[in-house]
Design a protein around this motif. Structure first.
Motif, PDB file in Angstrom:
ATOM      1  N   ALA A   6       0.784  -1.228   0.000  1.00 14.74           N
ATOM      2  CA  ALA A   6       0.000   0.000   0.000  1.00 14.74           C
ATOM      3  C   ALA A   6       0.822   1.288   0.000  1.00 14.74           C
ATOM      4  CB  ALA A   6      -0.924  -0.018   1.203  1.00 14.74           C
ATOM      5  N   THR A   7       1.952   1.310   0.664  1.00 18.19           N
ATOM      6  CA  THR A   7       2.635   2.576   0.872  1.00 18.19           C
ATOM      7  C   THR A   7       3.120   3.222  -0.419  1.00 18.19           C
ATOM      8  OG1 THR A   7       4.450   1.166   1.501  1.00 18.19           O
ATOM      9  CG2 THR A   7       3.401   2.375   3.252  1.00 18.19           C
ATOM     10  N   VAL A  76      -3.469   4.959   0.782  1.00 20.32           N
ATOM     11  CA  VAL A  76      -2.827   3.804   1.413  1.00 20.32           C
ATOM     12  C   VAL A  76      -3.828   2.682   1.641  1.00 20.32           C
ATOM     13  CG1 VAL A  76      -1.740   3.008   3.546  1.00 20.32           C
ATOM     14  CG2 VAL A  76      -0.939   5.098   2.456  1.00 20.32           C
ATOM     15  N   ARG A 206     -10.345   1.664  11.038  1.00 23.91           N
ATOM     16  CA  ARG A 206      -9.120   1.263  10.328  1.00 23.91           C
ATOM     17  C   ARG A 206      -7.870   1.515  11.179  1.00 23.91           C
ATOM     18  NH1 ARG A 206      -6.717  -1.630   8.401  1.00 23.91           N
ATOM     19  NH2 ARG A 206      -5.579  -1.733   6.447  1.00 23.91           N
ATOM     20  N   MET A 210      -5.213  -1.065  13.126  1.00 24.29           N
ATOM     21  CA  MET A 210      -3.760  -1.078  12.890  1.00 24.29           C
ATOM     22  C   MET A 210      -2.995  -0.884  14.193  1.00 24.29           C
ATOM     23  SD  MET A 210      -2.676   1.144   9.607  1.00 24.29           S
ATOM     24  CE  MET A 210      -3.941   1.700   8.541  1.00 24.29           C
ATOM     25  N   PHE A 211      -3.393   0.109  14.975  1.00 26.59           N
ATOM     26  CA  PHE A 211      -2.574   0.489  16.112  1.00 26.59           C
ATOM     27  C   PHE A 211      -2.788  -0.418  17.337  1.00 26.59           C
ATOM     28  CE2 PHE A 211      -2.774   4.875  14.059  1.00 26.59           C
ATOM     29  CZ  PHE A 211      -1.587   4.644  13.381  1.00 26.59           C
ATOM     30  N   LEU A 213      -3.467  -3.584  16.842  1.00 28.89           N
ATOM     31  CA  LEU A 213      -3.264  -4.936  16.290  1.00 28.89           C
ATOM     32  C   LEU A 213      -4.484  -5.792  16.595  1.00 28.89           C
ATOM     33  CD1 LEU A 213       0.461  -5.654  17.254  1.00 28.89           C
ATOM     34  CD2 LEU A 213      -0.427  -4.797  15.087  1.00 28.89           C
ATOM     35  N   HIS A 215      -8.045  -7.605  15.049  1.00 27.52           N
ATOM     36  CA  HIS A 215      -8.732  -8.077  13.853  1.00 27.52           C
ATOM     37  C   HIS A 215     -10.163  -8.441  14.198  1.00 27.52           C
ATOM     38  CE1 HIS A 215      -5.243  -8.293  11.161  1.00 27.52           C
ATOM     39  NE2 HIS A 215      -4.579  -8.508  12.277  1.00 27.52           N
ATOM     40  N   MET A 275      -4.400  -7.211  20.187  1.00 24.26           N
ATOM     41  CA  MET A 275      -3.237  -7.999  20.591  1.00 24.26           C
ATOM     42  C   MET A 275      -2.273  -7.144  21.388  1.00 24.26           C
ATOM     43  SD  MET A 275      -2.660 -10.212  17.226  1.00 24.26           S
ATOM     44  CE  MET A 275      -3.924  -9.477  16.254  1.00 24.26           C
ATOM     45  N   ARG A 276      -2.371  -5.850  21.183  1.00 23.69           N
ATOM     46  CA  ARG A 276      -1.489  -4.951  21.912  1.00 23.69           C
ATOM     47  C   ARG A 276      -2.207  -4.560  23.208  1.00 23.69           C
ATOM     48  NH1 ARG A 276       1.202   0.222  19.089  1.00 23.69           N
ATOM     49  NH2 ARG A 276       3.250  -0.246  19.886  1.00 23.69           N
ATOM     50  N   ARG A 277      -1.745  -5.097  24.302  1.00 22.29           N
ATOM     51  CA  ARG A 277      -2.489  -4.932  25.546  1.00 22.29           C
ATOM     52  C   ARG A 277      -2.152  -3.640  26.281  1.00 22.29           C
ATOM     53  NH1 ARG A 277      -4.335 -10.289  26.530  1.00 22.29           N
ATOM     54  NH2 ARG A 277      -5.052 -10.850  24.471  1.00 22.29           N
ATOM     55  N   LYS A 339      -0.046   9.009  16.581  1.00 24.92           N
ATOM     56  CA  LYS A 339       0.236   7.751  15.886  1.00 24.92           C
ATOM     57  C   LYS A 339       0.664   7.998  14.439  1.00 24.92           C
ATOM     58  CE  LYS A 339      -0.640   4.427  18.774  1.00 24.92           C
ATOM     59  NZ  LYS A 339       0.461   3.526  19.149  1.00 24.92           N
ATOM     60  N   PHE A 343       4.614   7.723  12.479  1.00 23.62           N
ATOM     61  CA  PHE A 343       4.731   6.713  11.432  1.00 23.62           C
ATOM     62  C   PHE A 343       5.203   7.341  10.120  1.00 23.62           C
ATOM     63  CE2 PHE A 343       3.303   4.147   7.914  1.00 23.62           C
ATOM     64  CZ  PHE A 343       3.862   2.925   8.252  1.00 23.62           C
ATOM     65  N   ALA A 362       8.605   3.596  15.463  1.00 19.84           N
ATOM     66  CA  ALA A 362       7.884   4.868  15.310  1.00 19.84           C
ATOM     67  C   ALA A 362       7.461   5.421  16.669  1.00 19.84           C
ATOM     68  CB  ALA A 362       6.672   4.662  14.411  1.00 19.84           C
TER      69      ALA A 362
ATOM     70  N   PRO B  16       7.878  -1.382  12.646  1.00 17.66           N
ATOM     71  CA  PRO B  16       8.003  -0.002  13.132  1.00 17.66           C
ATOM     72  C   PRO B  16       6.946   0.397  14.141  1.00 17.66           C
ATOM     73  CG  PRO B  16       7.160  -0.036  10.882  1.00 17.66           C
ATOM     74  CD  PRO B  16       7.582  -1.431  11.214  1.00 17.66           C
ATOM     75  N   GLU B  17       5.771  -0.215  14.069  1.00 20.71           N
ATOM     76  CA  GLU B  17       4.694   0.197  14.969  1.00 20.71           C
ATOM     77  C   GLU B  17       4.864  -0.393  16.367  1.00 20.71           C
ATOM     78  OE1 GLU B  17       2.505   2.348  15.228  1.00 20.71           O
ATOM     79  OE2 GLU B  17       1.465   1.512  16.963  1.00 20.71           O
ATOM     80  N   ALA B  49      -2.863  -5.187   3.874  1.00 17.84           N
ATOM     81  CA  ALA B  49      -2.744  -3.740   3.650  1.00 17.84           C
ATOM     82  C   ALA B  49      -1.795  -3.082   4.647  1.00 17.84           C
ATOM     83  CB  ALA B  49      -4.120  -3.095   3.745  1.00 17.84           C
ATOM     84  N   CYS B  50      -0.946  -3.867   5.281  1.00 20.84           N
ATOM     85  CA  CYS B  50      -0.014  -3.305   6.270  1.00 20.84           C
ATOM     86  C   CYS B  50       0.813  -2.185   5.627  1.00 20.84           C
ATOM     87  CB  CYS B  50       0.916  -4.397   6.786  1.00 20.84           C
ATOM     88  SG  CYS B  50       2.220  -3.747   7.842  1.00 20.84           S
ATOM     89  N   PRO B  51       0.719  -0.952   6.140  1.00 23.24           N
ATOM     90  CA  PRO B  51       1.413   0.154   5.479  1.00 23.24           C
ATOM     91  C   PRO B  51       2.930   0.066   5.587  1.00 23.24           C
ATOM     92  CG  PRO B  51       0.356   0.898   7.501  1.00 23.24           C
ATOM     93  CD  PRO B  51      -0.068  -0.518   7.287  1.00 23.24           C
ATOM     94  N   ILE B  88       2.869 -15.440  17.393  1.00 20.42           N
ATOM     95  CA  ILE B  88       3.745 -14.566  18.193  1.00 20.42           C
ATOM     96  C   ILE B  88       4.455 -15.414  19.246  1.00 20.42           C
ATOM     97  CG2 ILE B  88       3.836 -12.505  19.658  1.00 20.42           C
ATOM     98  CD1 ILE B  88       1.180 -11.650  18.468  1.00 20.42           C
ATOM     99  N   LEU B  96       4.242  -7.179  23.925  1.00 17.56           N
ATOM    100  CA  LEU B  96       2.924  -6.604  23.635  1.00 17.56           C
ATOM    101  C   LEU B  96       2.091  -6.379  24.898  1.00 17.56           C
ATOM    102  CD1 LEU B  96       1.956  -8.652  20.457  1.00 17.56           C
ATOM    103  CD2 LEU B  96       2.197  -6.171  20.564  1.00 17.56           C
ATOM    104  N   GLY B  97       2.638  -6.799  26.021  1.00 19.27           N
ATOM    105  CA  GLY B  97       1.923  -6.577  27.275  1.00 19.27           C
ATOM    106  C   GLY B  97       1.011  -7.722  27.671  1.00 19.27           C
ATOM    107  N   TRP B  98       1.158  -8.884  26.998  1.00 20.40           N
ATOM    108  CA  TRP B  98       0.360 -10.047  27.392  1.00 20.40           C
ATOM    109  C   TRP B  98       0.918 -10.598  28.691  1.00 20.40           C
ATOM    110  CZ3 TRP B  98      -1.316 -13.537  22.745  1.00 20.40           C
ATOM    111  CH2 TRP B  98      -1.823 -12.735  21.734  1.00 20.40           C
TER     112      TRP B  98
END
Lengths: 423, 99
Positions: A6-7, A76, A206, A210-211, A213, A215, A275-277, A339, A343, A362, B16-17, B49-51, B88, B96-98
């Motif tokens: 995409a980028t 993007v 969206r 992304m931020f 993680l 789904h 997933m990002r806790r 964010k 990035f 980032a 990067p994120e 679509a991961c940027p 993972i 990730l803080g799990w």
């Protein structure tokens, strides 16, 4: 080597940075003006200083950031390049004098041709942006839920800007057969509910995915929110502009409530599937903004439907407007800027070194402490302002405006620090 | 299968994120030598679509080309099977803080 990713569709960084820079200048100006004219946050909402403040916040701060973010996000996410970067630059060249002129005329309540000309420039600029983005979206192979939100938001922005131009002309040479204030309410809701709320909702699905993680494949609440907010905006616009039928207002408020509730359900699903806790400052801003949205929706409903005394009706109307533009929209935009900007800076300056040497993530482009300090200042300011408006307490409003202004200076400082980072 | 020296090198390429390396995120499915000086990598992204996808692929190539003796790197991007959080590693989960 990276075909299909995409980028490669992203526009030039200068285009996005110019819009973000303009927006941050607008935030600083709006915050300073808020301290200067805190007294505008009492009494009826139709007063020059308040009209100037609201337009400074919207046209100076929120719209440039929204337009800049759209020019980054649409290519993007939908994998199509912006139809024309030149058109975007031309629109910006029209937008700046239009916005400055309109805001200045609002503060002075000068209703001459200068106001009409400024509104005309703004209308031309916004329609250029909208046409360019809609043509870009039309070339996308697949329009997702976020795409549907963006398209609807752009249509409402076109309507809101046309209504705004008509209102400016009507102040100069009255021609509208219905009450000017009814059109003003329609204009404000087309912009606030139709454009900004739909845009934030659609983009939030969206960006949070992304931020965080996260789904989530089930998007029914998001679809319900899209339909409900569109119905709410259309219903309220008709109700305000063509007569204020209470039944239509009730229907519009109910639809807006359904939309906000459905949106929050979708966000809750994203949050639970993350997933990002570890929650960072950007998420704290975003979560707070959704809280402000819920309170604003309740205040808007109460202001429209509850039999309140006139003084309370004015306070609720002011509180509602403040919570939408100063609370919900400002918080979510600041959170997402923390964010998006890192990035973009990382992508344009650091990514060429990935694999060659150690590069920071980032999120490491700015330490957490100044972000946290800014977050606390801003939400303390918003809370003090909201309570000061509701309780009609001048000193609390002044304290809130000062805190908010200090937090805006920190936003600018933090974003400037990120922007200047080099490998 | 990921050869040990390749794994160590790929652990230096970060998303990067999250700031987590691609191995601990479970994005590297396979990395092995296919001939003299040639390395083949099969990897995925958390979403098509991961940027940052292009950047990560470029980073993998650049890092592996810095290994003595590696002259060509072939990176194949696949979404079959799609990435899931199950991939993972424990280190990645901790980052990730799990719990």
């Amino acid at each position: 080597m990276n075909a299909g990713l995409a980028t490669r569709y992203a526009p030039s960084f200068r285009l996005i940075a110019a819009h973000f820079g303009l927006g941050v200048l607008g935030l600083l100006a709006a915050s300073a003006a808020l301290v200067w004219r805190t007294s505008a946050l009492e009494g009826h909402y139709f007063q020059p200083a308040l009209l100037g403040l609201v337009h400074l916040c919207v046209l100076g701060w929120l719209v440039p950031i929204a337009v800049g973010a759209l020019h980054q996000l649409v290519p993007v996410v939908f994998e199509v390049p912006v139809r024309s970067e030149r058109v975007a630059w031309a629109a910006l060249a029209l937008y700046v004098p239009g916005a400055v002129g309109l805001i200045g005329h609002m503060f002075m309540f000068a209703t001459g041709w200068g106001l009409v000309g400024s509104a005309g420039l703004l209308l031309a600029a916004l329609w250029l942006y909208i046409a360019n983005l809609l043509v870009t979206l039309a070339r996308a192979e697949r329009v997702t839920l976020t795409g549907a939100y963006v398209i609807a938001a752009l249509v409402w922005l076109a309507i809101a800007s046309a209504l705004g131009f008509a209102l400016a002309w009507n102040l100069h040479a009255p021609f509208l057969y219905v009450d000017h204030l009814r059109w003003l309410r329609g204009h404000a809701h087309a912009a606030g509910l139709g454009f900004f709320v739909l845009l934030v909702m659609g983009v939030a699905y969206r960006l949070l995915e992304m931020f965080l993680l996260s789904h989530v494949t089930a998007t029914r609440p998001g679809q319900v929110a899209l339909a409900a907010i569109n119905v709410a905006t259309a219903t309220l616009l008709v109700a305000f502009v063509f007569g204020g039928d209470p039944a239509l207002v009730i229907a519009g408020v109910a639809a807006a409530a359904v939309g906000v509730a459905a949106f929050l359900v979708q966000i809750r699903r994203l949050w639970r599937a993350r997933m990002r806790r570890r929650a960072d400052t950007a998420w704290h801003h975003t979560a707070a903004s959704f809280g402000y949205l819920g309170i604003a929706a309740a205040a808007g409903g109460a202001g429209a439907l509850a039999p309140l005394p006139a003084a309370w009706r004015e306070r609720v109307a002011l509180g509602y407007g403040f919570l939408v533009f100063g609370g919900f929209l400002t918080s979510v935009v600041v959170g997402q800027l923390y964010k998006i900007l890192p990035f973009l800076v990382w992508f344009h300056r650091f990514s060429p070194y990935v694999g060659l040497k150690q590069v920071p993530a980032a999120s490491e482009l700015l330490p957490a402490a100044p972000q946290r300090a800014q977050c606390w200042l801003m939400h303390a300011g918003i809370a003090a302002l909201a309570i000061g408006i509701a309780a009609a307490t001048g000193p609390l409003r002044v304290a809130g405006a000062a805190l908010f202004c200090a937090s805006s200076a920190l936003v600018a400082r933090n974003l400037w620090t990120i922007y200047r980072r080099q490998p | 299968m990921i050869e040990e020296d390749l794994r160590a090198a790929l652990c230096e390429v970060m998303d990067p994120e999250t700031g987590i390396n691609l191995v601990d995120l479970g994005l590297i499915y396979d990395a092995h030598r296919t001939g003299e000086g040639a390395v083949s990598v099969t990897m995925t992204l958390t979403t098509p679509a991961c940027p940052a996808g292009g950047t990560m692929i470029d980073g993998v190539e650049r890092r592996l080309l810095r290994i003595d003796g590696v002259r060509t790197v072939d990176v194949e991007l696949t979404f079959d099977p799609p990435w899931t959080p199950d991939a993972i590693t424990q280190a990645g989960r901790a980052a990730l803080g799990w719990a």
